[in-house]
Motif scaffolding. Structure first.
Motif, PDB file in Angstrom:
ATOM      1  N   MET A  95       0.849  -1.207   0.000  1.00 54.30           N
ATOM      2  CA  MET A  95       0.000   0.000   0.000  1.00 54.30           C
ATOM      3  C   MET A  95       0.877   1.248   0.000  1.00 54.30           C
ATOM      4  O   MET A  95       1.899   1.285   0.680  1.00 54.30           O
ATOM      5  CB  MET A  95      -0.867   0.036   1.266  1.00 54.30           C
ATOM      6  N   MET A 131      -7.852   4.293  -1.823  1.00 52.12           N
ATOM      7  CA  MET A 131      -8.075   3.505  -0.605  1.00 52.12           C
ATOM      8  C   MET A 131      -9.334   3.994   0.097  1.00 52.12           C
ATOM      9  O   MET A 131      -9.689   5.167   0.014  1.00 52.12           O
ATOM     10  CB  MET A 131      -6.877   3.637   0.351  1.00 52.12           C
ATOM     11  N   GLN A 175      -1.057   1.691  -4.881  1.00 55.44           N
ATOM     12  CA  GLN A 175      -0.373   0.495  -4.363  1.00 55.44           C
ATOM     13  C   GLN A 175       0.532  -0.116  -5.426  1.00 55.44           C
ATOM     14  O   GLN A 175       0.406   0.190  -6.621  1.00 55.44           O
ATOM     15  CB  GLN A 175      -1.398  -0.544  -3.917  1.00 55.44           C
ATOM     16  N   THR A 225      -8.410  -0.390  -2.229  1.00 52.15           N
ATOM     17  CA  THR A 225      -7.870  -1.046  -1.034  1.00 52.15           C
ATOM     18  C   THR A 225      -8.763  -0.676   0.148  1.00 52.15           C
ATOM     19  O   THR A 225      -9.107   0.494   0.326  1.00 52.15           O
ATOM     20  CB  THR A 225      -6.429  -0.558  -0.779  1.00 52.15           C
ATOM     21  N   TYR A 238      -6.437  -4.910   6.653  1.00 44.44           N
ATOM     22  CA  TYR A 238      -6.601  -4.260   5.349  1.00 44.44           C
ATOM     23  C   TYR A 238      -6.683  -5.336   4.275  1.00 44.44           C
ATOM     24  O   TYR A 238      -6.189  -6.462   4.460  1.00 44.44           O
ATOM     25  CB  TYR A 238      -5.479  -3.263   5.059  1.00 44.44           C
ATOM     26  N   VAL A 289      -6.029  -5.743   0.124  1.00 46.51           N
ATOM     27  CA  VAL A 289      -5.442  -5.034  -1.018  1.00 46.51           C
ATOM     28  C   VAL A 289      -5.652  -5.850  -2.294  1.00 46.51           C
ATOM     29  O   VAL A 289      -5.080  -6.936  -2.440  1.00 46.51           O
ATOM     30  CB  VAL A 289      -3.921  -4.795  -0.790  1.00 46.51           C
ATOM     31  N   LYS A 343      -4.744  -6.856  -5.697  1.00 48.47           N
ATOM     32  CA  LYS A 343      -3.546  -6.683  -6.524  1.00 48.47           C
ATOM     33  C   LYS A 343      -3.890  -6.732  -8.011  1.00 48.47           C
ATOM     34  O   LYS A 343      -4.919  -7.270  -8.421  1.00 48.47           O
ATOM     35  CB  LYS A 343      -2.502  -7.767  -6.203  1.00 48.47           C
TER      36      LYS A 343
END
Ligand code: FAD
Ligand code: GLY
Length: 383
Positions: A49, A95, A152, A245, A253, A255, A257
């Motif tokens: 992140m 985010m 990210q 995110t 968290y 995330v 990808k």
């Protein structure tokens, strides 16, 4: 391998590799030394992140440094990807820092207000708006802060891109070689003592992450680095279920990808160099992740891992020359934000080595100087 270099970098994680890249680009003879495979410690474990506004709450020097670094990403990523052919997974889909209870709302709204003063894209989303943006989110959430500019990367790939970029510009890499001490002569560094013999250089950068304190202690210099273990896992959903995110104050968290995986993190264990993964840690993360995105329980399991974050006594990284020891620099202690801070740290240390720090940059950089803490005196000679 030559035995004299312009610069030796101890530690081939993302921080050491970023410094190596900047200095190699200038035509310097650079050697990176790592006791393991380069990039196999914290820089490999990170979720990637670039959470300048999500992870740093106060408008202090740390936030300024983080924003300066975040701004460097687009150009640097293009440059590195073109040079190395490595896809760093850089994406900029923002985010969402979400509130899981009504009690969390006032704190987050205050943060929105404070960031929105200078970033008009940051805004508060109520539960309906949140759900509209990300329909896979739990309908139990109370709203959230939308931060469109926190992107990210895939951290292991970016770390490799810095390393391979440095190599393409002429840097040498020595792996599975431990630096055991520093060569010092009349308050000047002259090289390092390693498990494979001594190597000379007029400049040495210590970029050994959570191990920086241990190495410096061997040289008789006290700097406080605290290892903080973090566990993560990854899963592959059947179809893409989120774009942004998701970041929650409950220590979890998620995330999404570029390659379709979801990385879920992370636990926090103070003072631990142990990289094992516990069921206790994972089960807590599973529960928290499902409370954010219920559908995540249908995703295919991939793997779990742990890494050691480099924390410092006051929470700020050490970036700069070690006073009293000409040619000796430290770049360590980036704790939860080493991936985010890697571009600016590489440039900062490189400029410090070449005395190129500008008058405008100096006040900000002072915050991270090494002698903000008491440094123990070191004796001359071999260590
Ligand atoms: P490292 O990557 O640990 O590299 C240090 C290197 O030094 C190692 O390769 C080690 O082998 C070598 N070394 C040590 N001692 C010696 C010696 N004596 N001789 C030779 N070599 C030596 N940051 C973010 O910005 N975003 C995130 O989303 C994020 N998520 C994270 C999630 C987890 C679970 C963890 C653990 C960290 C996360 N971080 C994140 C933090 C980030 O990973 C670190 O701040 C960063 O990787 C530190 O980089 P480094 O190069 O200083 O350390
Ligand atoms: N920055 C996320 C972590 O350290 O877990």
């Amino acid at each position: 391998m030559k035995h004299t270099y312009d610069l030796i970098i101890v530690g081939g994680g993302i921080i050491g590799s970023s410094v190596a890249y900047q200095q190699s680009k200038l035509g310097k003879k650079v050697l990176i030394i790592d006791k393991n495979a380069s990039g196999s410690e914290a820089s490999r474990a990170a979720a990637g992140m670039l959470g300048a506004q999500a992870e740093i709450d106060e408008n202090d020097a740390m936030l300024k440094l983080a924003l300066k670094s975040r701004k460097m990403f687009p150009a640097l990523i293009s440059e590195l990807e073109e040079l190395t052919g490595i896809d760093t997974g850089f994406i900029n889909k923002g985010m969402l820092k979400v509130a899981q209870s009504d009690e969390e709302v006032p704190f987050l709204k205050k943060q929105v207000q404070y960031h929105a003063e200078w970033d008009h894209e940051v805004k508060w989303l109520n539960a309906d708006e949140l759900f509209q943006l990300e329909p896979a989110l739990s309908d139990d959430l109370s709203g959230g802060m939308f931060i469109p500019n926190d992107g990210q990367v895939m951290a292991p790939q970016l770390s490799q891109a810095f390393l391979q970029g440095a190599k393409a510009k002429g840097a040498e890499i020595l792996e599975y070689c431990e630096v055991e001490g520093l060569l010092l002569s009349e308050s000047r560094v002259t090289g390092v003592r390693t498990s494979q013999g001594t190597i000379q250089s007029e400049n040495v950068v210590i970029a050994t992450g959570a191990w920086a304190g241990k190495l410096m202690e061997r040289a008789g210099i006290a700097i406080d680095t605290i290892p903080v273990k973090g566990e993560c896992f990854s899963v592959v959903p059947i179809r893409q279920i989120i774009q942004s995110t998701i970041f929650s104050e409950n220590g979890c968290y998620i995330v999404p990808k570029k390659d379709g995986r979801l990385i879920v993190g992370a636990t926090t264990y103070l003072n631990s160099f142990d990289k094992s993964v516990s069921l206790h840690g994972l089960s807590g993360l599973f529960e928290k992740a499902i409370s954010l995105i219920p559908d995540i329980k249908h995703a295919r399991w991939e793997k779990a891992w742990a890494g050691i974050r480099p924390q410092t006594g006051d929470g700020l990284p050490y970036i700069g020359p070690l006073p009293g020891y000409h040619g000796l620099f430290i770049a360590a202690g980036h704790y939860r934000n080493g991936i985010l801070l890697s571009p600016v740290t590489g440039k900062m240390v490189s400029d410090m080595i070449d005395n190129k720090v500008t008058k405008e940059e100096r006040p900000l950089y002072e915050t991270f100087k090494i002698d903000r803490k008491t440094i123990t005196a070191v004796k001359e000679g071999y260590r």
